[in-house]
Design a protein around this motif. Sequence first.
Motif, PDB file in Angstrom:
ATOM      1  N   ASN A 147      43.236 -22.776 -14.043  1.00  0.00           N
ATOM      2  CA  ASN A 147      42.377 -21.912 -14.848  1.00  0.00           C
ATOM      3  C   ASN A 147      42.943 -20.508 -14.985  1.00  0.00           C
ATOM      4  O   ASN A 147      42.918 -19.901 -16.053  1.00  0.00           O
ATOM      5  N   ASP A 207      42.600 -26.589  -9.532  1.00  0.00           N
ATOM      6  CA  ASP A 207      41.725 -26.175 -10.625  1.00  0.00           C
ATOM      7  C   ASP A 207      41.809 -24.675 -10.846  1.00  0.00           C
ATOM      8  O   ASP A 207      41.953 -24.202 -11.977  1.00  0.00           O
ATOM      9  N   GLN A 208      41.716 -23.945  -9.714  1.00  0.00           N
ATOM     10  CA  GLN A 208      41.729 -22.489  -9.795  1.00  0.00           C
ATOM     11  C   GLN A 208      43.055 -21.971 -10.364  1.00  0.00           C
ATOM     12  O   GLN A 208      43.071 -21.127 -11.259  1.00  0.00           O
ATOM     13  N   SER A 259      44.037 -18.897 -18.475  1.00  0.00           N
ATOM     14  CA  SER A 259      43.383 -17.698 -19.009  1.00  0.00           C
ATOM     15  C   SER A 259      44.353 -16.525 -19.127  1.00  0.00           C
ATOM     16  O   SER A 259      44.296 -15.763 -20.088  1.00  0.00           O
TER      17      SER A 259
END
Lengths: 330, 354
Positions: free
Chosen positions: A23, A19-20, A27
Amino acid sequence: MDIWNIFDTEWVPVGTWIDQVLNWLVSDYRFVFQAIKVPFDIVLSALEDGLTGVPDLLMLVIITLIAWQAGGRRVATVATLSMLSIGLMGAWEESMTTLSIVLTCVFFCALAGLPLGIASARSDRVWNWVRPALDLMQTIPSFVYLVPVVMLFSIGNVSGVIVTFIYALPPLVRLTNLGIRQVRPDMVEAARAFGATKQQTLWKIELPLAMPTIMAGVNQTIMMALSMVVVASMISVTGLGQMVLRGIGRLDMGLASVGGLGIVFLAIMIDRISQSLGQPSRERGHKRWYRTGPVGVVTGLFVSRASPATSYKNTADTPPDSKKTGKTQA
Amino acid sequence: MSELNQETNAGERSKIARVACKGVWKLFGDRADEALEAARAENLSKDEIRERFDCVLGVRDASFEVYEGEIFCIMGLSGSGKSTLVRHINRLIDPTAGEIHVAGDRVDTMDEASLNALRSEKIGMVFQHMALWPHRTLAETVAFGLEVRGVPKAERRKRAIAALSDMELGDWVDSYPDELSGGMQQRVGLARALAADPDILLMDEPFSALDPLIRRQLQDQFLDLSRKLGKTTIFITHDLDEAIRMGDRIAIMKDGVIVQTGTAEEIVTAPANDYVAAFVENVPKGGFVTASQIMEPVDGTKLDRSIEPGMPLDDILATFAEDQTPLAVEQDGDTLGRVTVGDALQALGGKEGS
């Protein structure tokens, strides 16, 4: 802590890590992925515009001619009937969209897969790295990478091509690797013995001899790409897959079946054509491609009009009857 | 008798070494260098090398010279390293140690570009299983060496057709190898090797895969051609009869070692060790043994008939067929010895009288 049930606790939070990373990628580096989309976008739009822009009947004739050239009359008949069925079912437009997605995908698979396959065949070290990657690509459920692809590339046909690309690439790499490794070593040795460089050996001997296997890989890649269209339609890829998905969503079995049958007929058409492209020429009686099919009919007209002597010289081909006399002499 | 004639021909030719191997070693395996050092220092056997270093011995300290225009046969059973050795000459296999000279150049230290030039211009090779490319027509196959060298298409087609016509395959220029019989295929292999007009021919068991009749035909055809063209030829075979038939000189290999080098006559009449002796045991010696080798000292009896010391056993036997009285062996009026029927028959049986 209950020692007998240690796995109740999540020790390694893989999900969180991914997930990290995702993300962070989305971004900070989304522009990179948007740039990757560009070449896919260009090829896809060109193909889609081309395929849907041409009048339906003309397109049918073109497909017939291609099939005839590639595999003779029988393949032409099968391909034409398949496409005719799609057209008569009213799924022509959608099938052209799907066809353009599949062809774009195959184009990029070939672009990436052939060099990768060749490199794998050349070096065991490369192959040791490539093989687990291919295993992963083939075994991981495609739904898993559907989401990150959407997050990085957004939805639409181009993203569909990218998802399909990941799914359909492995067989081409595998079979290119296999095809080149299977070339008889004495064939390669003979080329080297007559002074061919590694490059010349690859282009003049290894690739032609591996071609039937490589084409089987292309064929497999096409089939895998076609089998992805329904899954891909979940990220709003249009075409036959979307008909199926919409039909299922609305419990409209008619619509779903038309989409499904469309995929089947499309698969038959592409499969027959791509398979006959992979046939080695010695199985077709060693005829040059321009001597068969519709092109053969045209060149046949041209050659028969010229005098026999010049035609012999021009084509650098022994006329069939002189070959026969050679055989009886020997 | 043709073998003997060839030998004298070769003898008359100037003895310039076109191909020379000096102390060539080949070990296959990751620890080849280590194994080489130990094998040299401790004189390890093939099995010991494999046990200690996991290396397979291909060629062990092989040295030989091939003179201009001669046919040099390397004979050995399968696994004796003969095919490995011949591949060092055009460096399809890199030697672990040793020097290889071809037409005055050092092949073992040559860079890739000159090596490719050497292979396409100076060395032609014929393979045991033909190794014809199924996707190329005969013309394209034969012209391959010229193609990779960048010879223009029209020129190389012309030369390919010429080379194929020499091999009586002029009608098959645009056919594919699978349309041909085995014998014809190997003629294509020969045409391919000769198309670039190389100085040196490497023939790796070229006729072994053919049936005996065709093999004989091709051997004759090749001998004729060889006499005409005078190419320096290295001819690999596992068949002693073929080696004797084809070779001006023969090298016998066993377990990677050249056991004996010499003319057919030398090998048949004076085998270097038991291995070679066992090999040549069944070769009919009539053509190789001469009067000087089987004669015994004269005992003073007057002999009516005399022969030259170089007369082969076959001819001596023919003489005895008419008259069994002993023969005097004379040279320039001097009597060197005599030959009796018993001597001749004993020699035929494999034992040398002397």
